[in-house]
Design an enzyme around this catalytic site. Sequence first.
Site, short mmCIF file in Angstrom:
data_model
loop_
_atom_site.label_atom_id
_atom_site.label_comp_id
_atom_site.label_asym_id
_atom_site.label_seq_id
_atom_site.Cartn_x
_atom_site.Cartn_y
_atom_site.Cartn_z
N ARG A 64 0.93 -1.30 -0.13
CA ARG A 64 0.16 0.01 -0.19
C ARG A 64 0.49 0.82 -0.08
O ARG A 64 0.78 2.49 -1.01
CB ARG A 64 -1.05 0.12 0.93
N GLN A 95 -9.71 11.23 6.02
CA GLN A 95 -10.60 9.74 6.74
C GLN A 95 -9.10 9.13 5.99
O GLN A 95 -9.28 7.84 5.89
CB GLN A 95 -11.58 9.49 5.98
N ASN A 96 -8.19 9.84 5.12
CA ASN A 96 -7.39 8.90 4.31
C ASN A 96 -6.20 8.65 5.36
O ASN A 96 -6.08 8.77 6.86
CB ASN A 96 -7.05 9.56 3.07
N ASP A 98 -3.50 7.67 3.45
CA ASP A 98 -2.15 7.81 2.77
C ASP A 98 -0.89 9.37 3.21
O ASP A 98 0.14 9.25 2.25
CB ASP A 98 -2.56 7.57 1.58
N HIS A 113 -8.32 7.83 10.65
CA HIS A 113 -8.18 6.35 10.46
C HIS A 113 -6.67 6.22 10.33
O HIS A 113 -6.55 4.94 9.90
CB HIS A 113 -9.12 5.58 9.16
N CYS A 142 11.44 -4.77 22.52
CA CYS A 142 10.93 -5.82 23.00
C CYS A 142 10.79 -6.96 21.83
O CYS A 142 10.33 -7.90 22.14
CB CYS A 142 9.09 -5.50 23.50
N THR A 180 -16.02 12.63 -0.07
CA THR A 180 -16.29 11.81 1.25
C THR A 180 -17.95 11.90 0.64
O THR A 180 -18.67 12.66 0.51
CB THR A 180 -15.74 12.42 2.53
N SER A 181 -17.50 10.61 1.08
CA SER A 181 -19.75 9.76 0.65
C SER A 181 -20.33 10.44 1.90
O SER A 181 -21.55 10.47 2.04
CB SER A 181 -19.44 8.88 0.36
N ASN A 205 -17.19 17.70 -4.13
CA ASN A 205 -17.95 16.10 -5.09
C ASN A 205 -18.76 15.91 -6.46
O ASN A 205 -19.20 16.76 -6.25
CB ASN A 205 -18.30 16.00 -3.72
ZN LIG Z 1 8.22 -2.98 22.33
#
Ligand SMILES: [Zn+2]
Length: 233
Positions: A64, A95-96, A98, A113, A142, A180-181, A205
């Site tokens: 991606r 909302q993207n 990227d 997101h 870790c 956006t929808s 849009n």
């Molecule tokens: Zn860690």
Amino acid sequence: MLTINPKDFKNIVFFTGAGMSAESGVPTYRGRGGIWNQYRWEEFACQEAFDREPEKVLRFHELRRQSVLSCEPHPGHFVIAKLAKKHPQVTVVTQNIDGMHQRAGSKDVVELHGSLWRVGCQDHGIIEDIGQTYKSLKCEQCRRWLRPDITWFGDMLDQDVIHEATLIIGRCDLFISIGTSGAVWPAAGFPKVAKDHGARCIEINPEPNEMSSIYDENIREAAGTALPKLFGE
Ligand SMILES: [Zn+2]
């Protein structure tokens, strides 16, 4: 033709969705031709898949990243970034995942997101990781697998981020929604939050949707042509 003088507004919010990035050629996730038509999200984009096969999930997210890096921000991204340089209060809520806004130069970006460019360890926090491939798939402290900092299927939305976005939108006086929808909550509620505060609300849009009627103006054009015209660039 509709034009905006940014000086007439104190707080400007751009709320962007998949359509904004799709104009740059970034593949969309949902809908026809979307990534979830080619890949089963159950195998690549949920906590269960990550617990089962972390490396497979991480490699998928690397793909991606590579497909995003092969795309460039379009003039609409640049109009927003440029505006923020001469206006004190310009925020992008997106909302993207990227990072296209940041690549165009935007600094104040609230990512609802998460981001393809961050990974995290539950004990050692979130780290930025940019580039075609991940610098490390495991936490250096870790040695646990690093999880992409993205809201996957079945995940709760990050309530702090939603709260921040709602506060910012609740005090804006110009709200411009792009690509956006508007169908997915809580984002579906954002135009109303802006409206209730008395903001002027503009939708950009090419296609109308069920939220379109809440806006004062609807611009049925791509953002790459609409935004330069709207701001007289
Ligand atoms: Zn860690």
